[in-house]
Design an enzyme around this catalytic site. Structure first.
Site, PDB file in Angstrom:
ATOM      1  N   TYR A  72      -6.169   7.005  -3.347  1.00 15.13           N
ATOM      2  CA  TYR A  72      -5.128   6.959  -4.380  1.00 15.13           C
ATOM      3  C   TYR A  72      -5.357   5.964  -5.469  1.00 15.13           C
ATOM      4  O   TYR A  72      -5.592   4.768  -5.289  1.00 15.13           O
ATOM      5  CB  TYR A  72      -3.859   6.193  -3.672  1.00 15.13           C
ATOM      6  CG  TYR A  72      -3.142   7.190  -2.662  1.00 15.13           C
ATOM      7  CD1 TYR A  72      -3.325   8.378  -2.339  1.00 15.13           C
ATOM      8  CD2 TYR A  72      -2.283   6.737  -1.573  1.00 15.13           C
ATOM      9  CE1 TYR A  72      -3.049   9.234  -1.421  1.00 15.13           C
ATOM     10  CE2 TYR A  72      -1.663   7.304  -0.633  1.00 15.13           C
ATOM     11  CZ  TYR A  72      -2.083   8.495  -0.494  1.00 15.13           C
ATOM     12  OH  TYR A  72      -1.637   9.096   0.478  1.00 15.13           O
ATOM     13  N   GLY A 109      10.498  15.095  -3.891  1.00 14.08           N
ATOM     14  CA  GLY A 109      11.708  14.713  -4.845  1.00 14.08           C
ATOM     15  C   GLY A 109      12.531  15.881  -4.918  1.00 14.08           C
ATOM     16  O   GLY A 109      13.942  15.775  -5.633  1.00 14.08           O
ATOM     17  N   PHE A 110      12.224  17.126  -4.589  1.00 11.76           N
ATOM     18  CA  PHE A 110      13.064  18.304  -4.533  1.00 11.76           C
ATOM     19  C   PHE A 110      14.499  18.159  -3.952  1.00 11.76           C
ATOM     20  O   PHE A 110      15.646  18.527  -4.482  1.00 11.76           O
ATOM     21  CB  PHE A 110      12.086  19.477  -4.160  1.00 11.76           C
ATOM     22  CG  PHE A 110      13.071  20.806  -4.438  1.00 11.76           C
ATOM     23  CD1 PHE A 110      12.506  21.695  -5.580  1.00 11.76           C
ATOM     24  CD2 PHE A 110      14.102  21.303  -3.833  1.00 11.76           C
ATOM     25  CE1 PHE A 110      13.432  22.981  -5.786  1.00 11.76           C
ATOM     26  CE2 PHE A 110      14.768  22.554  -3.764  1.00 11.76           C
ATOM     27  CZ  PHE A 110      14.327  23.396  -5.011  1.00 11.76           C
ATOM     28  N   HIS A 150      -8.107  10.818   6.345  1.00 19.96           N
ATOM     29  CA  HIS A 150      -7.376  11.469   5.470  1.00 19.96           C
ATOM     30  C   HIS A 150      -7.641  12.914   5.195  1.00 19.96           C
ATOM     31  O   HIS A 150      -8.526  13.246   4.385  1.00 19.96           O
ATOM     32  CB  HIS A 150      -7.339  10.622   4.065  1.00 19.96           C
ATOM     33  CG  HIS A 150      -6.311  10.758   3.053  1.00 19.96           C
ATOM     34  ND1 HIS A 150      -6.275  10.138   2.004  1.00 19.96           N
ATOM     35  CD2 HIS A 150      -5.261  11.824   3.032  1.00 19.96           C
ATOM     36  CE1 HIS A 150      -5.225  10.677   1.293  1.00 19.96           C
ATOM     37  NE2 HIS A 150      -4.561  11.572   2.019  1.00 19.96           N
ATOM     38  N   SER A 209       5.968  13.158   2.119  1.00 21.00           N
ATOM     39  CA  SER A 209       6.517  14.042   1.416  1.00 21.00           C
ATOM     40  C   SER A 209       7.875  14.746   2.047  1.00 21.00           C
ATOM     41  O   SER A 209       8.057  15.859   2.046  1.00 21.00           O
ATOM     42  CB  SER A 209       5.572  15.513   0.805  1.00 21.00           C
ATOM     43  OG  SER A 209       6.312  16.170  -0.315  1.00 21.00           O
ATOM     44  N   PRO A 210       8.662  13.485   2.818  1.00 17.00           N
ATOM     45  CA  PRO A 210       9.649  13.958   3.458  1.00 17.00           C
ATOM     46  C   PRO A 210      10.884  14.692   2.651  1.00 17.00           C
ATOM     47  O   PRO A 210      11.891  15.233   3.275  1.00 17.00           O
ATOM     48  CB  PRO A 210      10.117  12.765   4.169  1.00 17.00           C
ATOM     49  CG  PRO A 210       9.597  11.526   3.290  1.00 17.00           C
ATOM     50  CD  PRO A 210       8.279  12.371   2.819  1.00 17.00           C
ATOM     51  N   LEU A 211      10.806  14.269   1.278  1.00 13.33           N
ATOM     52  CA  LEU A 211      11.762  14.673   0.443  1.00 13.33           C
ATOM     53  C   LEU A 211      11.358  15.840  -0.457  1.00 13.33           C
ATOM     54  O   LEU A 211      11.880  15.949  -1.582  1.00 13.33           O
ATOM     55  CB  LEU A 211      12.388  13.709  -0.464  1.00 13.33           C
ATOM     56  CG  LEU A 211      13.304  12.621   0.289  1.00 13.33           C
ATOM     57  CD1 LEU A 211      13.527  11.572  -0.739  1.00 13.33           C
ATOM     58  CD2 LEU A 211      14.349  13.208   0.977  1.00 13.33           C
TER      59      LEU A 211
END
Length: 325
Positions: free
Chosen positions: A55, A205-206, A121, A200-202
């Protein structure tokens, strides 16, 4: 904040993914503000922080290390390494040496003497998972790491690696929009006592409900190439947003909180790590731990989800295209 266990590590039931402070979602807060927000997450109850050497080419580890140094003994710190194809070697000893180089660099950037949870990763198909697992076992013996995990691993890769050095966690994409690991990986984690940590559990952001068909993305924002953010797919996925918004209104919660509460209800070894760069979003996401769905509510969501088709997805191959734009 409620706590959960991923194998032997006790963590807050919702963690903080720190990637976005350095890259991946366009310009973010400056360094001082990022440090303040990471520390604020801790004061709000978060004890599980996630970063990676990749990152921002190590800059995110440096940022997270500085932010968490005053509270290092009070939190669980996770980072990741990646060995690319050109680094594949012929023996487990040389693989160990390469990984040791990576871990030493991460320890320095993170300002710590050990990493609580060290992920591979992405699983490199050119290096046997058994070699990686052996190396992780050696690093655990040396005290450089306390536990290890894999990212986006298959059931077979999990079982083979776990047989050499027990895995503590699998970190893979999972959300109410992306459920491909429910069939085999999550049940395998449950069987073997391995935690499952959704990134990315959301859905980038969607699931916040704040994305519209006219939203624009710039710079290194991965949503430029994630197909679920294509204009037509945003429109086509409106039934899903309608569903979670309806439940959010009935529970006086937000769509994001309902999305996180849904996965927290599913299994007690699932610990999502949503990324947030604004205080109100961090408060909102961590607050999802207090939104407990009833069994009837959960069953109703599952029943309705079965009749909703999801359009678009997120793949590493698509994200790689960002470099070409």
């Amino acid at each position: 904040m409620k706590k959960r266990f991923i194998r032997d590590l006790e963590v807050s039931s919702i963690g903080l993914g720190c990637m976005g402070f350095s890259h991946g979602y366009g310009s973010g807060p400056d360094r001082n503000e990022s440090i303040r927000l990471i520390r604020q997450a801790y004061h709000l109850g978060c004890t599980f922080f996630d970063t990676a050497e990749g990152y921002g080419n190590g800059s995110n580890e440096e940022l997270v290390g500085e932010a968490l140094k005053p509270i290092r003994d009070k939190i669980i710190l996770a980072t990741k390494f990646r060995i690319v194809k050109d680094s594949a070697t012929a023996s487990k000893e040389t693989t160990l040496q390469q990984i040791r180089t990576h871990v030493e660099a991460s320890l320095k950037r993170l300002r710590t003497d050990h990493i609580d949870l060290y992920y591979q990763h992405r699983v490199n198909k050119d290096i046997p998972v058994e070699e990686i697992a052996f190396s992780m076992g050696e690093l655990i013996k040396e005290g450089k790491i306390l536990a290890w995990g894999q990212s986006q691993a298959t059931e077979e890769e999990i079982r083979r690696a776990h047989a050499v050095t027990p895995l503590t966690a699998i970190q893979s994409e999972y959300s109410i929009m992306e459920r491909m690991f429910e069939k085999d990986v999550i049940p395998t984690c449950e069987e073997l006592g391995i935690g499952f940590v959704p990134f990315s559990p959301l859905a980038s952001g969607f699931l916040s409900g704040k994305i519209s068909k006219d939203t624009k993305y710039e710079g290194d924002d991965v949503r430029r190439v994630i197909t679920r953010f294509d204009r037509d797919n945003i429109i086509a996925n409106q039934p899903l947003l309608d569903l979670i918004t309806r439940f959010a209104e009935s529970r006086k919660a937000t769509p994001a909180q309902i999305s996180l509460a849904w996965m927290l209800h599913k299994k007690d070894f699932i610990v999502p790590i949503p990324g947030s760069r604004k205080l109100e979003r961090i408060q909102e996401n961590l607050g999802a731990a207090e939104v407990e769905l009833t069994d009837d509510e959960y069953d109703q969501i599952e029943e309705e989800l079965a009749n909703i088709e999801i359009h678009g997805n997120r793949t590493d191959e698509d994200i790689a295209k960002l470099r070409e734009l």
